[in-house]
Design a protein around this motif. Sequence first.
Motif, short mmCIF file in Angstrom:
data_model
loop_
_atom_site.label_atom_id
_atom_site.label_comp_id
_atom_site.label_asym_id
_atom_site.label_seq_id
_atom_site.Cartn_x
_atom_site.Cartn_y
_atom_site.Cartn_z
N VAL A 165 0.85 -1.19 0.00
CA VAL A 165 0.00 0.00 0.00
C VAL A 165 0.88 1.24 0.00
CG1 VAL A 165 -1.78 1.20 1.31
CG2 VAL A 165 -1.66 -1.28 1.37
N ILE A 173 0.30 5.38 0.64
CA ILE A 173 -0.57 6.54 0.84
C ILE A 173 0.35 7.71 1.21
CG2 ILE A 173 -2.30 7.55 2.38
CD1 ILE A 173 -3.75 5.66 0.87
N PHE A 182 -2.08 8.14 7.42
CA PHE A 182 -2.28 6.71 7.57
C PHE A 182 -0.95 6.00 7.62
CE2 PHE A 182 -6.41 7.78 5.77
CZ PHE A 182 -7.16 7.30 6.82
N SER A 188 -18.48 -3.99 4.68
CA SER A 188 -17.26 -4.33 3.94
C SER A 188 -16.02 -3.87 4.71
CB SER A 188 -17.30 -3.71 2.55
OG SER A 188 -18.54 -3.98 1.91
N GLN A 200 -13.51 -0.26 8.63
CA GLN A 200 -13.41 1.14 8.18
C GLN A 200 -14.74 1.59 7.57
OE1 GLN A 200 -10.76 3.25 8.53
NE2 GLN A 200 -11.92 4.88 7.57
N GLN A 201 -15.36 0.73 6.78
CA GLN A 201 -16.67 1.09 6.23
C GLN A 201 -17.68 1.25 7.36
OE1 GLN A 201 -19.52 -1.61 4.04
NE2 GLN A 201 -19.12 -0.14 2.42
N ASP A 228 -17.32 4.66 8.69
CA ASP A 228 -17.83 5.59 7.69
C ASP A 228 -19.36 5.61 7.67
OD1 ASP A 228 -17.38 7.40 5.46
OD2 ASP A 228 -18.03 5.79 4.14
N GLY A 265 -7.90 6.17 11.19
CA GLY A 265 -8.94 6.03 10.16
C GLY A 265 -10.29 6.55 10.64
N VAL A 286 -12.36 10.09 9.13
CA VAL A 286 -13.77 10.05 8.73
C VAL A 286 -14.56 11.14 9.46
CG1 VAL A 286 -15.89 8.69 8.87
CG2 VAL A 286 -13.78 7.63 8.05
N ARG A 329 -12.33 -7.96 3.44
CA ARG A 329 -13.25 -6.81 3.42
C ARG A 329 -14.62 -7.22 3.97
NH1 ARG A 329 -11.33 -2.84 4.14
NH2 ARG A 329 -10.15 -4.31 5.26
N SER A 367 -4.69 0.78 -2.04
CA SER A 367 -5.96 1.48 -2.06
C SER A 367 -6.35 1.87 -3.48
CB SER A 367 -5.89 2.73 -1.19
OG SER A 367 -5.78 2.36 0.17
N SER A 381 -15.24 -0.21 -5.10
CA SER A 381 -16.13 -1.35 -4.82
C SER A 381 -17.54 -1.08 -5.35
CB SER A 381 -16.16 -1.62 -3.32
OG SER A 381 -14.86 -1.70 -2.78
N TYR A 429 -9.72 5.51 0.78
CA TYR A 429 -9.16 4.91 1.99
C TYR A 429 -10.16 5.00 3.15
CZ TYR A 429 -5.44 3.33 5.08
OH TYR A 429 -4.69 2.59 5.94
N MET A 430 -10.77 6.16 3.28
CA MET A 430 -11.73 6.35 4.37
C MET A 430 -12.97 5.48 4.18
SD MET A 430 -11.75 10.27 5.56
CE MET A 430 -11.95 11.04 3.98
N SER A 431 -13.28 5.14 2.94
CA SER A 431 -14.52 4.40 2.68
C SER A 431 -14.39 2.92 3.02
CB SER A 431 -14.92 4.53 1.22
OG SER A 431 -15.18 5.88 0.92
N ASP A 432 -13.32 2.29 2.56
CA ASP A 432 -13.16 0.86 2.89
C ASP A 432 -11.72 0.38 2.74
OD1 ASP A 432 -13.01 0.78 0.15
OD2 ASP A 432 -14.47 -0.82 -0.12
N ILE A 433 -10.80 1.35 2.72
CA ILE A 433 -9.36 1.09 2.63
C ILE A 433 -8.96 0.53 1.26
CG2 ILE A 433 -7.28 0.15 3.73
CD1 ILE A 433 -8.70 0.16 6.38
N PHE A 434 -9.55 -0.60 0.87
CA PHE A 434 -9.25 -1.12 -0.47
C PHE A 434 -10.36 -2.08 -0.88
CE2 PHE A 434 -7.09 -3.93 2.54
CZ PHE A 434 -7.53 -5.18 2.14
#
Lengths: 492, 492
Positions: free
Chosen positions: A94, A96, A102, A183, A186-187, A190, A212, A216, A327, B153, B183, B346-351
């Motif tokens: 990864v 970033i 992060f 998923s 982190q989701q 969010d 993280g 958000v 995920r 990501s 996604s 990244y904030m949404s689901d990382i990957f």
Amino acid sequence: MFKGVQLDKISSKHLYIQLYSQLKSLIEKGEVKTHTKLPSIRKFAEELGVNNVTVVNAYNLLAEEEIVYKKVGSGTFVAPKVEFKEDIYLDEEVYIDEDTKFIEERKESGQEGIINFATAAPTPDLFPISPFKRLINKVLERDGGYAFGYQKSQGYLALRKSISKYINRYQIEADVNEIQIISGAQQGIDILAKTFLDYGDTVFVEQPTYPGAISVFKSRNANITEIPINQNGIDLKLLESELKKEKPKFIYLMPNFQNPTGYSYSQEKKERILELAQKYDLLIIEDDCLSDLNYGESNNMALKAMDEDERVIYIKSFSKIFMPGLRLAFLIIPECHFNDILLSKYMSDIFTDGLIQRVLDLYFREELWEKQLNKLKETYQQRYQIMITVLNEYLPQECDFVAPEGGLNIWLELPQGLTANELYDKAFAAGINIAPGTVFYHNQPQTNKVRLSIAAVTEREIKEGIKKLGDVINKELSNSNQDWDNRWMPLV
Amino acid sequence: MFKGVQLDKISSKHLYIQLYSQLKSLIEKGEVKTHTKLPSIRKFAEELGVNNVTVVNAYNLLAEEEIVYKKVGSGTFVAPKVEFKEDIYLDEEVYIDEDTKFIEERKESGQEGIINFATAAPTPDLFPISPFKRLINKVLERDGGYAFGYQKSQGYLALRKSISKYINRYQIEADVNEIQIISGAQQGIDILAKTFLDYGDTVFVEQPTYPGAISVFKSRNANITEIPINQNGIDLKLLESELKKEKPKFIYLMPNFQNPTGYSYSQEKKERILELAQKYDLLIIEDDCLSDLNYGESNNMALKAMDEDERVIYIKSFSKIFMPGLRLAFLIIPECHFNDILLSKYMSDIFTDGLIQRVLDLYFREELWEKQLNKLKETYQQRYQIMITVLNEYLPQECDFVAPEGGLNIWLELPQGLTANELYDKAFAAGINIAPGTVFYHNQPQTNKVRLSIAAVTEREIKEGIKKLGDVINKELSNSNQDWDNRWMPLV
């Protein structure tokens, strides 16, 4: 040999394209030899006065054309003129930009054999690949196209049933209606931010906490109030005094093996928190990713297990104790929030991958979960014990830490005068990657704390890495002691 | 026999638990016989004066305990006292409360053999399961645990490379750096909203448009300006006059086979939009999920293919033309937005799931995509032609529609006086599920438009369903003509 590279910032041509072209030309002219290492991303970006991402993009473009190759943990090298090499498709670290705060692997930066205490995610050697493969095929055989069709936004019913059983072992009672598949954790954060936070709302978080989550909440324009966490949990006096001042939309907590500190709340503190929640009509978001990894005798009961008043939303991830690539995570939600959270899930990605949900369901039903967890616990506990031993052995006395009773993280306090960011840079130069404490605070440019994780290091690496880290700290200490005389001499 | 059910709204016991208990008791006492159909969710909720979700939850709880079973397309029935039946794990229809304005299957509502013109998602019989299964195994063999580890990501490099090649066939030039894996398209919209929209910002959308986008923009507290779309694209005069009043953060468009209308922008209009984008410094989000399904000779070039000025962010989903369960789509992003969008991802689901990314990559490399697309096009084109024929044959002349040159949707204008919501209810009672136009508007409680999709209906169902729909409309027309005399008689 890269000194000649010059970027024209006024040109309409993208900076990364300029950099790519010049490097390509140098390599093609033979001015840079095969297998030469390209400069590390960070240094090169600094030298060129550009963003790291510009260098990353240029290198990616070169890799894409197979002009260079990347070596995991080593850096980017000039490629021989070779055939297509499938290996490069495994090169998936990864990246970033550091501004985003992060913690990511810094493998690209061109150090041989970096020892990685920075990541809290397990490595592929620990994954249960062969049972998973068998179960994927079983699901495809059984369900065919249904595994790839639209799925319920709330999640696959059979999986929710399996989760309901699994979570019951942790004294949490949740029926399938209360479980929302998501998923990844982190989701979950969010989705909950989408559901509860409006412009200018306030949230409370532990200090330090998971970056993280901070990101958000910030992106929802929330006001973030940080409440310090001690060895046995969040500071209750401060919490109550903040609650008297302002009612937050929720408080985000990790009561067991907290990230980054590894601290767990005492049973009494957990009870007190729930009392405060009732008294101040407070919604608690409990993020639990590591409570399964309990090496001691401590009671690491979830707040959710004690939540008689429907004040806790529980987030549970499988990434840290299973396979990060899945995920997949779940929420346990009090009924009054069902609809709003379902809508937020819908808006986020409509539903979570149906194939993986079905596979995980079978994984639970065939009771493979417990087997895998025991294997992981054994591995991690062993690493953990070695970690504690070598920390005590190799680090100077001025360093301090509380040995947690489980989890993957240790929160190390550095000697006064040595900042996390300084150590981060020095350690990295010595081949050690650590997570500087600064990323775990909302507003704190400096701290003397760092997080060390045992998720992605072997026992040998732990010994070797902590020894090196001890050397780096000792060296810094002796430097700073010399400095001290000059800088901090009392004026009277 | 369900008349006796009474819920106590003041009780502290959840309504769905109350309902569940009473139904369970009725069934266990034998007052309701095996295989009896439970009342439809909608009706029962109405009778009880509760939210639909309460009934859904009660039914789910009963299903969970195998006291009832669900039959896809039929409803919920009292179960015989049987062993575990694996079938129920295939019962995966989506349910979302109607208030949320999302179009979902209404299969639960207890009609035999509902014909579904409401969903625009393909059905499992069209999915390429066996090559997919082979490729999953190939990836697991090749990459092992790496397929389940943390992923970039931005997305798997090899897949981005394959996408770059694939998209080039549509005259879009995008290198791997410009491609962001996401996604699903819904996540794309969510990520872009996160990136660009702050409290009170303005966005422009087509009117009508995709409701999943409206919801996301609303949840970011954006002001939504709707600009009508005509047969050859958005109304440019209105667009320019709105641009003169206020600069939106972006405009969200579907220039080819728009959802819900099926309309496509003329080439001239596409060019004009890009000129306006330059003149007013406008960012365009182009959502393209159906341009592959072109049955005619029309030039359905993407705006992105004509975007010399880096003003277009392109979203491409595979759900509608491939397998909705994949949860995979991509963005093409101008360089200046790389970092911000990567952080939002990244904030949404990382990957995004690494296994599926690897499988899709091989799917492209083995050139299976084109084969599958051709198969789908053939199937859909045939359905489409039948659809147009029977619409002309069975619907009264007062109905109007423009036959699009591709895609899955037809936007039907009903005779004046017949609203979409009325027809929706009447059609459903006759066994036909349609998407009422109201859900595609931001603020419009009534419209006389409905969307008919051919994604999930067989050729036989199209003929039968449109004939029935014609009957329903004709009946309503004759009723409304009778009403007319009474209700609309001029007063002078």
